[in-house]
Scaffold this motif. Structure first.
Motif, PDB file in Angstrom:
ATOM      1  N   LYS A  88      -0.722   4.111  -3.739  1.00 23.77           N
ATOM      2  CA  LYS A  88      -1.300   2.639  -2.935  1.00 23.77           C
ATOM      3  C   LYS A  88      -1.086   1.375  -3.749  1.00 23.77           C
ATOM      4  O   LYS A  88      -1.900   0.755  -3.984  1.00 23.77           O
ATOM      5  N   ASN A 129       0.902  -1.383   0.008  1.00 20.30           N
ATOM      6  CA  ASN A 129      -0.102   0.048   0.040  1.00 20.30           C
ATOM      7  C   ASN A 129       0.834   1.240   0.134  1.00 20.30           C
ATOM      8  O   ASN A 129       0.673   2.081   0.718  1.00 20.30           O
ATOM      9  N   SER A 147       2.599   4.658  -1.293  1.00 18.66           N
ATOM     10  CA  SER A 147       2.191   5.779  -2.043  1.00 18.66           C
ATOM     11  C   SER A 147       3.450   6.851  -1.933  1.00 18.66           C
ATOM     12  O   SER A 147       4.226   6.932  -0.825  1.00 18.66           O
ATOM     13  N   GLY A 192       2.805   3.728   3.575  1.00 23.40           N
ATOM     14  CA  GLY A 192       3.006   2.306   3.179  1.00 23.40           C
ATOM     15  C   GLY A 192       4.230   1.983   3.466  1.00 23.40           C
ATOM     16  O   GLY A 192       5.313   2.572   3.967  1.00 23.40           O
TER      17      GLY A 192
END
Length: 231
Positions: free
Chosen positions: A23, A9, A11, A60
């Protein structure tokens, strides 16, 4: 094969508030050969730069070889870089050093002994067919030869991962084909290879894993794929 690289996830938002990637979650196994493809601005170079540690994610987690990059200290970072062989248009050869000296500097930077250096450099140059150029200076080499030396420098420390950003951008077709063949040979040694490229013809010929990016997101992830496949 074990999982070597994990994006969970992830970014990356740049200072202008534009997303480099948004993401993204993906896994790359030990020994994979992966092409990152997509238009300029799709997120290819962002992923490359996150992997090399040149930039950090906004959110993330990125895990490489069981190391959580987000929490890697400055002290531990050189240890991480030892498992990487990086081929980047900005990482040029030193003009006033011979081919041998350029590779020697790369090995000294990781604390290698003189004995290890004398053994490893001929092997790395032999892998790319450049043994006879050991005492040449970069200005006496062609573009294709220089890139082969960059490849030798990337593998000389026996990395787990080779990362290349647009490796054929400034080469003619024959030189590019030769370089892509060498990447395949390196991969056969068990080294994971990750290449960001626009070179559609070579992606299609090689039929490796192809991750297609668009607007910072993964549009497709195909094993033995072709450029633009998104199924």
């Amino acid at each position: 094969m074990r999982i070597l690289i994990v994006f969970n996830n992830v970014s990356k938002i740049y200072p202008n508030n534009e997303f480099g990637i948004e993401k993204i979650s993906l896994e790359i196994k030990d020994g994979d050969f992966v092409f990152l493809v997509g238009k300029t601005g799709s997120g290819k170079s962002t992923i490359i730069n996150l992997l090399t540690g040149d930039i950090k994610p906004t959110s993330g987690d990125i895990i490489v070889n069981n190391l959580l990059l987000n929490q890697l200290s400055q002290k531990d970072f050189p240890y991480y870089r030892r498992i990487l062989g990086i081929i980047h248009n900005d990482y040029l050869l030193i003009e006033n050093k011979t081919v041998y000296q350029n590779l020697e500097i790369a090995m000294l930077a990781t604390g290698q002994s003189g004995k290890a250096i004398r053994k490893a450099i001929p092997l790395a140059l032999g892998l790319v067919g450049m043994t006879k150029k050991m005492e040449e200076y970069p200005q006496n080499l062609s573009g294709g030869e220089i890139f082969k030396i960059l490849m030798a420098r990337a593998v000389v420390n026996n990395p787990k991962i080779i990362i290349a950003d647009e490796p054929t951008a400034h080469l003619d077709y024959d030189s590019s084909l030769d370089i892509m063949s060498l990447f395949s040979d390196i991969n056969q040694l068990g080294i994971t290879v990750i290449i960001a490229t626009h070179a559609k013809e070579f992606v299609d010929i090689m039929k490796k894993r192809v991750i297609t990016l668009q607007n910072g997101k993964i549009l497709g992830d195909v094993s033995k794929g072709k450029y633009g496949w998104i199924i």
